[in-house]
Design an enzyme around this catalytic site. Structure first.
Site, PDB file in Angstrom:
ATOM      1  N   LYS A 148      30.563 -19.375  13.280  1.00  0.00           N
ATOM      2  CA  LYS A 148      29.374 -18.879  12.608  1.00  0.00           C
ATOM      3  C   LYS A 148      28.587 -17.894  13.372  1.00  0.00           C
ATOM      4  O   LYS A 148      28.462 -18.215  14.349  1.00  0.00           O
ATOM      5  CB  LYS A 148      28.614 -20.105  11.844  1.00  0.00           C
ATOM      6  CG  LYS A 148      27.552 -19.529  11.152  1.00  0.00           C
ATOM      7  CD  LYS A 148      27.758 -19.613   9.675  1.00  0.00           C
ATOM      8  CE  LYS A 148      26.837 -18.993   8.986  1.00  0.00           C
ATOM      9  NZ  LYS A 148      26.956 -17.532   8.523  1.00  0.00           N
TER      10      LYS A 148
ATOM     11  N   LYS B  18      23.325 -22.479  19.870  1.00  0.00           N
ATOM     12  CA  LYS B  18      22.282 -22.470  19.191  1.00  0.00           C
ATOM     13  C   LYS B  18      22.657 -23.351  17.666  1.00  0.00           C
ATOM     14  O   LYS B  18      22.054 -24.449  17.533  1.00  0.00           O
ATOM     15  CB  LYS B  18      22.172 -21.025  18.137  1.00  0.00           C
ATOM     16  CG  LYS B  18      20.815 -20.421  17.845  1.00  0.00           C
ATOM     17  CD  LYS B  18      20.899 -19.207  17.122  1.00  0.00           C
ATOM     18  CE  LYS B  18      20.678 -18.230  18.280  1.00  0.00           C
ATOM     19  NZ  LYS B  18      20.371 -16.775  17.792  1.00  0.00           N
TER      20      LYS B  18
ATOM     21  N   LYS C 234      30.736 -14.407  16.516  1.00  0.00           N
ATOM     22  CA  LYS C 234      30.033 -12.847  16.438  1.00  0.00           C
ATOM     23  C   LYS C 234      31.075 -11.881  16.252  1.00  0.00           C
ATOM     24  O   LYS C 234      32.176 -11.789  16.734  1.00  0.00           O
ATOM     25  CB  LYS C 234      29.168 -12.777  17.821  1.00  0.00           C
ATOM     26  CG  LYS C 234      28.050 -11.765  17.642  1.00  0.00           C
ATOM     27  CD  LYS C 234      26.828 -12.556  16.971  1.00  0.00           C
ATOM     28  CE  LYS C 234      25.791 -11.713  16.613  1.00  0.00           C
ATOM     29  NZ  LYS C 234      24.470 -12.704  16.346  1.00  0.00           N
TER      30      LYS C 234
ATOM     31  N   THR D  14      14.590 -16.486   9.961  1.00  0.00           N
ATOM     32  CA  THR D  14      14.239 -16.755  11.320  1.00  0.00           C
ATOM     33  C   THR D  14      12.777 -16.838  11.845  1.00  0.00           C
ATOM     34  O   THR D  14      12.336 -17.259  12.671  1.00  0.00           O
ATOM     35  CB  THR D  14      15.072 -15.222  11.900  1.00  0.00           C
ATOM     36  OG1 THR D  14      16.241 -15.317  11.579  1.00  0.00           O
ATOM     37  CG2 THR D  14      15.090 -15.558  13.477  1.00  0.00           C
TER      38      THR D  14
ATOM     39  N   ASN E 174      12.359  -6.970  10.969  1.00  0.00           N
ATOM     40  CA  ASN E 174      12.613  -8.326  10.223  1.00  0.00           C
ATOM     41  C   ASN E 174      11.934  -9.393  10.877  1.00  0.00           C
ATOM     42  O   ASN E 174      10.897 -10.159  10.137  1.00  0.00           O
ATOM     43  CB  ASN E 174      14.023  -8.420  10.000  1.00  0.00           C
ATOM     44  CG  ASN E 174      14.157  -9.449   8.956  1.00  0.00           C
ATOM     45  OD1 ASN E 174      14.152 -10.666   9.421  1.00  0.00           O
ATOM     46  ND2 ASN E 174      14.729  -9.359   7.783  1.00  0.00           N
TER      47      ASN E 174
ATOM     48  N   SER F  31      21.420 -20.028   6.703  1.00  0.00           N
ATOM     49  CA  SER F  31      22.575 -19.614   6.479  1.00  0.00           C
ATOM     50  C   SER F  31      23.447 -20.916   6.153  1.00  0.00           C
ATOM     51  O   SER F  31      24.298 -20.837   5.326  1.00  0.00           O
ATOM     52  CB  SER F  31      23.433 -18.937   7.886  1.00  0.00           C
ATOM     53  OG  SER F  31      23.186 -17.466   7.517  1.00  0.00           O
TER      54      SER F  31
END
Ligand code: NAD
Length: 430
Positions: free
Chosen positions: A77, A101, A113, A197, A228, A356
């Site tokens: 992910k 994470k 990624k 986030t 953001n 997510s």
């Protein structure tokens, strides 16, 4: 709040320093070097050409990457960035952070990624769509809702995710939108994903303040970055009763010791594209922003901002890393010597991947949660993750820092999973 990071976000040293901290953590845990061997390199690293017809009829063949670092906990992910300076090493390091994470926060994912080496700021929307679809055609065979699930990152957004989901559905004849997260609500996105986030950051900042007996109401906060993560974090911290004394973007910042009205500041930024020209505030540089007299500093812009050169100027008692990699190893050392609690990126900005995960769960169920449910689960996950890591750090990492504690905690969980899955024939420990 759509302004995007303008500079390169990682350096060539990022992979080296990440690997060195992983190795140090494995050694401090007295684990077998086999654990490090599994984490040292991605399980799979794909480089693929993405040929794109530009609007003028010419063909550009962009390089793209997908790093699938480690899937001991579940499918890979992690975001996909479109950036002209992306490199293979950068993508590998970012995928390693994702593994850590996901382990820390307890989502059943491994780290991934991706990147396309291109400059979307110089592209039309149709060119950007063709790059997005081209990436899925190039990488489609290694992606999938049970295999590897991308998400937005630098210069990619919900629209890019929607194109990618559509291309995947066409390729696989299978409209399972759970193949990517961070989608628009209309195609299976999750309410609250956009600011997840920042919301996660705020829950973590509150827990960190509580552990140091700093009342959150009235706490003075400085935020680097008004995009953001930074923009939403400032707004949400203001809602919590904090006094936002400073905020900045790539051009510089503003300061008011009495507290800025972030709603007004963000409205001004939205209408003018800048923080300049706001009356009654002092204009400051980004260096001055980092050195403001405050309780909590949230670097939420880009990499390598707090360094060996300026870390001694930081006056905050807590640094909550909204951005990925905002503190260099030299900066970390100085903050530690000055007794400043640094809540590391792998923990502080994990709210995005957490929501997510909620999106993916909802897609798999074919059912949507309301905002209150998303927020409740996010808060619980963040508070639990912070307290697990902080508790571990206090118990095992005296004299060290919370970043090392977070790496050690995450690696311990990964190694346990490796052991149960039979990857460590000689055991976890030396
Ligand atoms: P963004 O592009 O929306 O915002 C970045 C902000 O930083 C902009 O306001 C920009 O002007 C500012 N900025 C750029 N260079 C600067 C500089 N030198 N000094 C001060 N400000 C500067 O990006 P974002 O999505 O908010 O991401 C910010 C950071 O958070 C990145 O490191 C990203 O990897 C990380 N992150 C983002 C998410 C997410 O969900 N968006 C999740 C995890 C981590």
């Amino acid at each position: 709040m759509s302004e995007k990071v303008e500079e390169k976000t990682t350096t060539d040293d990022t992979l080296k320093s990440t690997l060195s901290l992983i190795k140090q953590s494995v050694e401090e845990l007295e684990m077998s070097n086999d654990v490090y061997e599994y984490l040292r390199v991605p399980n799979r690293f794909v480089e693929a050409a993405v040929p794109v017809e530009m609007d003028d009829g010419s063909i550009n063949v962009f390089t793209s990457y997908r790093s699938q670092h480690n899937n001991v906990l579940g499918p890979f992910k992690g975001g996909i960035r479109f950036h002209p300076d992306s490199t293979a090493d950068e993508v590998k390091a970012l995928s390693m952070w994702m593994t850590l994470k996901c382990s820390l926060v307890g989502t059943p994912f491994g780290g991934g990624k991706g990147a396309v080496v291109c400059d979307p700021r110089k592209m039309s929307i149709r060119e950007k769509e063709r790059v997005s679809r081209g990436y899925v055609r190039a990488m489609g065979s290694v992606l999938g809702p049970e295999t590897d699930i991308p998400a937005p990152d630098v210069y990619t957004d919900a629209q890019v995710m929607a194109w990618m989901a559509d291309e995947y559905a066409t390729m696989m004849r299978e409209p399972n939108f759970g193949v990517v997260t961070g989608k628009p609500i209309a195609v299976g996105g999750c309410v609250g994903r956009e600011e997840a986030t920042s919301r996660g950051c705020v829950y973590i900042a509150k827990e960190a303040a509580r552990t140091l007996d700093i009342p959150i109401k009235g706490a003075r906060v400085a935020v680097q970055g008004a995009g953001n993560v930074g923009g939403f974090a400032a707004l949400l911290m203001e809602e919590e009763g904090c006094k936002i004394v400073g905020i900045s973007d790539s051009r510089g910042g503003i300061y008011d010791p009495a507290g800025l009205s972030i709603k007004d500041v963000m409205a001004h930024k939205k209408s003018t594209g800048s923080l300049e020209g706001i009356s009654g505030v002092k204009e400051i540089t980004n260096q001055e922003l980092l050195a403001l007299d405050c309780d909590i500093l949230i670097p939420a812009a880009m990499e390598n901002q707090i360094t060996g050169k300026n870390a001694a100027d930081v006056k905050a008692r807590i640094v909550v890393e909204g951005a990925n990699g905002p503190t260099t190893p030299e900066g970390d050392q100085i903050l530690k010597e000055n007794d400043i609690l640094v809540v590391p990126d792998v923990m502080a900005n994990s709210g995005g991947v957490t929501v997510s995960y909620f999106e993916w769960v909802q897609n798999n169920y074919g059912f949507s949660w309301d905002f209150a449910t998303v927020d409740k689960h996010l808060r619980e996950k963040m508070v639990e993750a912070f307290n697990n890591v902080y508790g571990f750090y206090c118990e095992r990492c005296i004299g060290s820092d919370m970043r090392t504690g977070a790496y050690m905690y995450a690696i311990k969980k990964l190694a346990e999973a490796m052991q149960y899955r039979g990857w460590l024939r000689n055991g976890i420990y030396t």
